[in-house]
Design an enzyme around this catalytic site. Structure first.
Site, PDB file in Angstrom:
ATOM      1  N   ASP A 117     -12.831   2.704  -1.273  1.00  0.00           N
ATOM      2  CA  ASP A 117     -11.974   2.923  -0.260  1.00  0.00           C
ATOM      3  C   ASP A 117     -12.620   4.335   0.667  1.00  0.00           C
ATOM      4  O   ASP A 117     -13.040   5.152  -0.044  1.00  0.00           O
ATOM      5  CB  ASP A 117     -10.640   3.070  -0.548  1.00  0.00           C
ATOM      6  CG  ASP A 117      -9.739   3.193   0.723  1.00  0.00           C
ATOM      7  OD1 ASP A 117     -10.173   2.624   1.827  1.00  0.00           O
ATOM      8  OD2 ASP A 117      -8.570   3.712   0.715  1.00  0.00           O
ATOM      9  N   HIS A 118     -12.562   4.128   1.861  1.00  0.00           N
ATOM     10  CA  HIS A 118     -13.189   5.227   2.505  1.00  0.00           C
ATOM     11  C   HIS A 118     -14.549   5.526   2.095  1.00  0.00           C
ATOM     12  O   HIS A 118     -15.099   5.183   1.287  1.00  0.00           O
ATOM     13  CB  HIS A 118     -12.123   6.497   2.699  1.00  0.00           C
ATOM     14  CG  HIS A 118     -11.180   5.975   3.205  1.00  0.00           C
ATOM     15  ND1 HIS A 118     -10.017   7.071   3.438  1.00  0.00           N
ATOM     16  CD2 HIS A 118     -10.466   4.840   3.887  1.00  0.00           C
ATOM     17  CE1 HIS A 118      -8.859   6.316   3.898  1.00  0.00           C
ATOM     18  NE2 HIS A 118      -9.067   5.143   4.078  1.00  0.00           N
ATOM     19  N   TYR A 175     -14.802   4.413   7.528  1.00  0.00           N
ATOM     20  CA  TYR A 175     -15.382   3.197   6.706  1.00  0.00           C
ATOM     21  C   TYR A 175     -16.986   3.007   7.048  1.00  0.00           C
ATOM     22  O   TYR A 175     -17.333   1.941   7.712  1.00  0.00           O
ATOM     23  CB  TYR A 175     -14.678   1.825   7.408  1.00  0.00           C
ATOM     24  CG  TYR A 175     -13.313   1.746   6.883  1.00  0.00           C
ATOM     25  CD1 TYR A 175     -13.060   1.298   5.482  1.00  0.00           C
ATOM     26  CD2 TYR A 175     -12.323   2.422   7.498  1.00  0.00           C
ATOM     27  CE1 TYR A 175     -11.915   0.939   5.004  1.00  0.00           C
ATOM     28  CE2 TYR A 175     -11.029   2.302   6.865  1.00  0.00           C
ATOM     29  CZ  TYR A 175     -10.828   1.548   5.699  1.00  0.00           C
ATOM     30  OH  TYR A 175      -9.706   1.568   5.281  1.00  0.00           O
ATOM     31  N   HIS A 197       0.752  -1.309   0.117  1.00  0.00           N
ATOM     32  CA  HIS A 197       0.026  -0.036  -0.072  1.00  0.00           C
ATOM     33  C   HIS A 197       0.850   1.251  -0.123  1.00  0.00           C
ATOM     34  O   HIS A 197       1.763   1.425   0.580  1.00  0.00           O
ATOM     35  CB  HIS A 197      -0.917  -0.023   1.404  1.00  0.00           C
ATOM     36  CG  HIS A 197      -1.993   1.012   1.124  1.00  0.00           C
ATOM     37  ND1 HIS A 197      -1.675   2.282   1.281  1.00  0.00           N
ATOM     38  CD2 HIS A 197      -3.246   1.224   1.040  1.00  0.00           C
ATOM     39  CE1 HIS A 197      -2.506   2.944   1.429  1.00  0.00           C
ATOM     40  NE2 HIS A 197      -3.615   2.424   1.115  1.00  0.00           N
ATOM     41  N   CYS A 234      -3.732   2.274  -4.551  1.00  0.00           N
ATOM     42  CA  CYS A 234      -4.673   3.348  -3.733  1.00  0.00           C
ATOM     43  C   CYS A 234      -4.730   4.507  -4.201  1.00  0.00           C
ATOM     44  O   CYS A 234      -3.477   5.555  -4.376  1.00  0.00           O
ATOM     45  CB  CYS A 234      -4.248   3.367  -2.312  1.00  0.00           C
ATOM     46  SG  CYS A 234      -5.222   4.456  -1.552  1.00  0.00           S
ATOM     47  N   HIS A 248      -7.549   0.439  -4.203  1.00  0.00           N
ATOM     48  CA  HIS A 248      -8.245   1.027  -3.269  1.00  0.00           C
ATOM     49  C   HIS A 248      -8.841   2.106  -4.158  1.00  0.00           C
ATOM     50  O   HIS A 248      -7.867   2.805  -4.579  1.00  0.00           O
ATOM     51  CB  HIS A 248      -7.463   1.562  -2.026  1.00  0.00           C
ATOM     52  CG  HIS A 248      -7.207   0.478  -0.885  1.00  0.00           C
ATOM     53  ND1 HIS A 248      -6.358   0.680   0.168  1.00  0.00           N
ATOM     54  CD2 HIS A 248      -7.580  -0.612  -0.874  1.00  0.00           C
ATOM     55  CE1 HIS A 248      -6.096  -0.419   0.649  1.00  0.00           C
ATOM     56  NE2 HIS A 248      -6.960  -1.118   0.274  1.00  0.00           N
TER      57      HIS A 248
END
Length: 396
Positions: free
Chosen positions: A354-355, A371, A239, A277, A304
């Site tokens: 993601d998020h 999340y 990541h 990501c 991500h």
């Protein structure tokens, strides 16, 4: 590509049925209860896998396909191959995962701090909230709360003055909040909670670890574990740093295209891959994400997908809507889909939204920062729509 969802377990506030309702089929999870450095057992991994994959009658099946993350012990980052016992414990966890037929493992190599935000619930014009990194508030923490030796040199005069003004205006509650956000490990991170004193001590331990040494330690780690992963049929996905720049005087070595190219050249095993990501990499304007996705396509096993929006100072940013930040998500998805079409069944790229913004009913619930269910569902739906549109224009 396969739609994933990060799930923190039965006590995290999002049920597996809610994952099904979001439309995801691939679970991204980990054994968060196991202390960092302690090897995972096949029994524990299998128990979590059975929890995820035991499908009630009439329900859509789910598959635990990605481990995020098996944390890298601090000793490995500081000393590389000298931390042989810690690396062997990590390999034992990898072997337990592979024995349960999970073939993608995400990890990071950020020292001391994992993903870092100054605000968890930054208000948006819509009434929703987002996570944010504010350079001024970060400097106020670094200079006046942490009081890190040498920190003055990392900020120019204007930044130092602004940090002093921000700190002066902070209430005790504001100070406690930013300490908790930065030093106490955000949920889902792979660092342990630290007090201010322990945080300072940890930084001192990295006093002689510069970017070249940290990169060497990661390469030494990969030289040992990548052949094992390759033999097990597991893809390791690194990541990016979040944010992708040095913090607290600590080096960052997974922030740019050049960073990843150096790692892939040093350890060419195809088990040495990346977690793409878009939010982390997109914080830097010099990262051309579609070009990176095309260049490293064969090494991207996990993605991500989120967007960040850079602010006027160029160093602050917040989590934007998935399609409306500084990331050209359409071009990124074009590159990833082209790679995915070349792959054999069972080796598809797994992606997750993601998020996500805290919005609607999640504003009234206790949710894991970054999340919430509804914000991620919205992001996943938007990404799915782009993917379907691309597929309809480029049929197989």
């Amino acid at each position: 590509m396969l739609e994933g969802w990060r799930w923190f377990g039965p006590d995290a506030g999002v049920s597996l049925d809610e994952v099904r309702q979001a439309g995801a089929s691939q679970i991204v999870s980990a054994l968060h209860h196991v202390p960092i450095g302690q090897p995972w057992t096949e029994k524990d991994v299998l128990a979590r896998k059975e929890m995820i994959e035991a499908t009630p009658p009439g329900r859509t099946p789910l598959t635990w396909s990605v481990v995020e993350s098996i944390p890298i012990p601090d000793a490995v980052k500081r000393t590389g191959k000298a931390a042989r016992a810690e690396i062997e414990a990590w390999i034992a966890s990898l072997e337990a995962v592979a024995a349960c037929d999970i073939r993608i493992v995400c990890y990071n190599f950020m020292p001391v701090v994992d993903w870092t935000r100054t605000e968890i619930d930054h208000p948006l014009p819509t009434g929703a909230t987002a996570m944010r990194f504010d350079r001024g508030r970060f400097a106020a923490f670094d200079l006046h709360i942490l009081q890190r030796p040498g920190a003055q040199a990392d900020y120019d005069e204007a930044e130092r003055q602004r940090a002093g003004i921000i700190h002066e205006a902070m209430s005790d509650e504001d100070k406690a909040t930013i300490v908790r956000n930065i030093t106490s490990a955000l949920p889902g991170s792979t660092t342990e909670p630290l007090s201010i004193e322990a945080f300072r001590d940890r930084l001192v331990q990295y006093a002689h670890v510069d970017a070249a040494r940290l990169r060497r330690h990661l390469i030494e780690f990969l030289e040992i574990v990548a052949p094992v992963a390759e033999g097990l049929g597991v893809s390791l996905t690194l990541h990016p740093d979040d944010p992708p720049r040095p913090l607290f005087g600590l080096p960052r070595i997974a922030s740019t295209e050049a960073d990843y190219a150096a790692l892939f050249e040093a350890v060419p095993s195809m088990a040495n891959g990346m977690c793409f990501c878009t939010g982390s990499l997109g914080v830097r304007p010099d990262n051309d994400l579609p070009a990176m996705a095309r260049r490293f396509a064969a090494r991207i096993h996990f993605a991500h997908l989120r967007a960040t929006r850079r602010e006027a100072d160029g160093l602050s940013f917040y989590e934007a809507d998935h399609l409306d930040g500084d990331v050209d998500m359409v071009q990124v998805l074009l590159a990833l889909l082209e790679e995915d079409r070349r792959r054999e069944p069972g080796r598809q790229i797994v992606y997750r939204s993601d998020h996500g913004h805290r919005m609607l009913d999640d504003l009234n619930k206790k949710v894991t920062p970054g999340y919430p269910a509804i914000g991620r569902l919205k992001g996943l739906a938007e990404l799915r729509g782009i993917i379907r549109a691309i597929q309809s224009m480029r049929p197989a």
